[in-house]
Design a protein around this motif. Structure first.
Motif, PDB file in Angstrom:
ATOM      1  N   ARG A  72       0.835  -1.212   0.000  1.00 46.87           N
ATOM      2  CA  ARG A  72       0.000   0.000   0.000  1.00 46.87           C
ATOM      3  C   ARG A  72       0.864   1.254   0.000  1.00 46.87           C
ATOM      4  O   ARG A  72       0.560   2.231  -0.681  1.00 46.87           O
ATOM      5  CB  ARG A  72      -0.927  -0.016   1.216  1.00 46.87           C
ATOM      6  CG  ARG A  72      -2.017  -1.082   1.140  1.00 46.87           C
ATOM      7  CD  ARG A  72      -2.963  -0.992   2.319  1.00 46.87           C
ATOM      8  NE  ARG A  72      -3.975  -2.034   2.263  1.00 46.87           N
ATOM      9  CZ  ARG A  72      -4.204  -2.918   3.236  1.00 46.87           C
ATOM     10  NH1 ARG A  72      -3.479  -2.866   4.350  1.00 46.87           N
ATOM     11  NH2 ARG A  72      -5.136  -3.828   3.110  1.00 46.87           N
ATOM     12  N   HIS A  73       1.943   1.230   0.771  1.00 45.61           N
ATOM     13  CA  HIS A  73       2.842   2.385   0.811  1.00 45.61           C
ATOM     14  C   HIS A  73       3.421   2.681  -0.562  1.00 45.61           C
ATOM     15  O   HIS A  73       3.613   3.842  -0.932  1.00 45.61           O
ATOM     16  CB  HIS A  73       3.970   2.121   1.805  1.00 45.61           C
ATOM     17  CG  HIS A  73       5.008   3.196   1.845  1.00 45.61           C
ATOM     18  ND1 HIS A  73       4.777   4.427   2.441  1.00 45.61           N
ATOM     19  CD2 HIS A  73       6.273   3.245   1.345  1.00 45.61           C
ATOM     20  CE1 HIS A  73       5.862   5.189   2.302  1.00 45.61           C
ATOM     21  NE2 HIS A  73       6.777   4.488   1.638  1.00 45.61           N
ATOM     22  N   LEU A  74       3.683   1.632  -1.340  1.00 41.83           N
ATOM     23  CA  LEU A  74       4.273   1.789  -2.669  1.00 41.83           C
ATOM     24  C   LEU A  74       3.223   1.922  -3.768  1.00 41.83           C
ATOM     25  O   LEU A  74       3.571   1.989  -4.948  1.00 41.83           O
ATOM     26  CB  LEU A  74       5.190   0.598  -2.967  1.00 41.83           C
ATOM     27  CG  LEU A  74       6.452   0.511  -2.107  1.00 41.83           C
ATOM     28  CD1 LEU A  74       7.168  -0.813  -2.334  1.00 41.83           C
ATOM     29  CD2 LEU A  74       7.391   1.670  -2.406  1.00 41.83           C
ATOM     30  N   GLY A  75       1.970   1.948  -3.377  1.00 38.87           N
ATOM     31  CA  GLY A  75       0.904   2.108  -4.362  1.00 38.87           C
ATOM     32  C   GLY A  75       0.716   0.889  -5.245  1.00 38.87           C
ATOM     33  O   GLY A  75       0.359   1.018  -6.423  1.00 38.87           O
ATOM     34  N   ILE A  76       0.937  -0.280  -4.692  1.00 37.86           N
ATOM     35  CA  ILE A  76       0.830  -1.525  -5.456  1.00 37.86           C
ATOM     36  C   ILE A  76      -0.451  -2.255  -5.039  1.00 37.86           C
ATOM     37  O   ILE A  76      -0.539  -2.775  -3.921  1.00 37.86           O
ATOM     38  CB  ILE A  76       2.047  -2.435  -5.198  1.00 37.86           C
ATOM     39  CG1 ILE A  76       3.333  -1.751  -5.659  1.00 37.86           C
ATOM     40  CG2 ILE A  76       1.871  -3.783  -5.887  1.00 37.86           C
ATOM     41  CD1 ILE A  76       4.595  -2.494  -5.274  1.00 37.86           C
TER      42      ILE A  76
END
Length: 270
Positions: A72-76
């Motif tokens: 989620r932090h990496l937008g995946i």
């Protein structure tokens, strides 16, 4: 949490084992980053990630949730997940709890501590080992770990790789390792406890195993019989750290698995 990413393309998240950290995926990152976006991270308790002092912040629930948090932090929104041993356990649980975020799972060397007849002894030994690590640190214990029956194969095949493994282990936080040993390794469920959930978990899964990784053989046979959408690959004359012992074979099999999944041809019903 500390993470690193290399390459561009569809994402792969690598989840390390208890005796390793993000560095032990180097041979996989070098190979797969040619075509994929590769993410490695250090689990909680493994520097340079945070090392919580509260035992309540360790365990299997956090291990699965941390994979989702990194993504989620990496937008995946969705990725292939590759885990070894402790990381494979987290990967399997991630597939149960976050199936919408997993396009494929590689579950390598999973199952230590799952023998139901020896479960109480496993938990007691894990608690004892945690106390030993807390008191002594890893300087001498890392060598002992590297010479264990399911690790010695790496030394015989790749002495330099084995030296790196031992050197990296000596750098681990005694506090983080002890709390992980006690509250994650020693307190987690045996894989047999998930039978009901596993029977309905449809994420494409590759089980990977060395034939000399004795404690993991029976759990993997159980998983093969239980998971409806999985395959089992066993590498001969290989111990626990299959990605380090046989990197070319491991990379080849995982690449073939990903290719089959991505072409929509993994399911036998497809």
């Amino acid at each position: 949490m500390h993470y690193e990413e290399t390459g561009k393309g569809y994402p792969i998240v690598f989840v390390h084992e208890y005796g390793a950290d993000h560095r032990e995926w180097e041979q996989q990152v070098r190979f797969f980053s040619r075509e994929y976006r590769c993410i490695t991270f250090d689990a909680r308790g493994y520097t340079p990630s945070d090392v919580p002092e509260d035992p309540r912040l360790y365990g299997q629930d956090f291990a699965a949730a941390d994979i989702a948090a990194v993504m989620r932090h990496l937008g995946i929104p969705k990725a292939h997940i590759v885990g070894l041993s402790m990381g494979a356990f987290a990967t399997l649980l991630f597939g149960i709890r976050y199936p919408q975020m997993a396009s494929a799972l590689v579950v390598a060397g999973v199952g230590s501590g799952s023998n139901l007849a020896e479960l109480d002894a496993w938990r007691a030994a894990s608690a004892e080992r945690a106390e030993q690590i807390m008191k002594q640190g890893w300087q001498d214990l890392a060598l002992e770990a590297g010479l264990s029956p399911t690790r010695i194969q790496l030394q015989k095949k790749d002495p330099r790789g084995w030296n790196d493994f031992v050197a990296h282990l000596r750098e681990h936080s005694p506090l983080g390792s002890a709390l992980t040993q006690r509250w994650y390794q020693g307190a987690r469920d045996p894989v047999y406890a998930w039978e009901v959930e596993l029977k309905t978990m449809m994420v494409p899964t590759l089980l990977a195993l060395g034939d000399e990784d004795g404690p993991c053989i029976e759990p993997n046979i159980f998983l093969k019989r239980t998971l409806p959408n999985c395959g089992l690959w066993m590498q001969p004359r290989t111990g626990h750290a299959i990605n380090l012992e046989e990197p070319a074979a491991f990379n080849r099999e995982v690449q073939s698995f990903f290719s089959t999944v991505e072409r929509g041809r993994w399911s036998l019903d497809a």
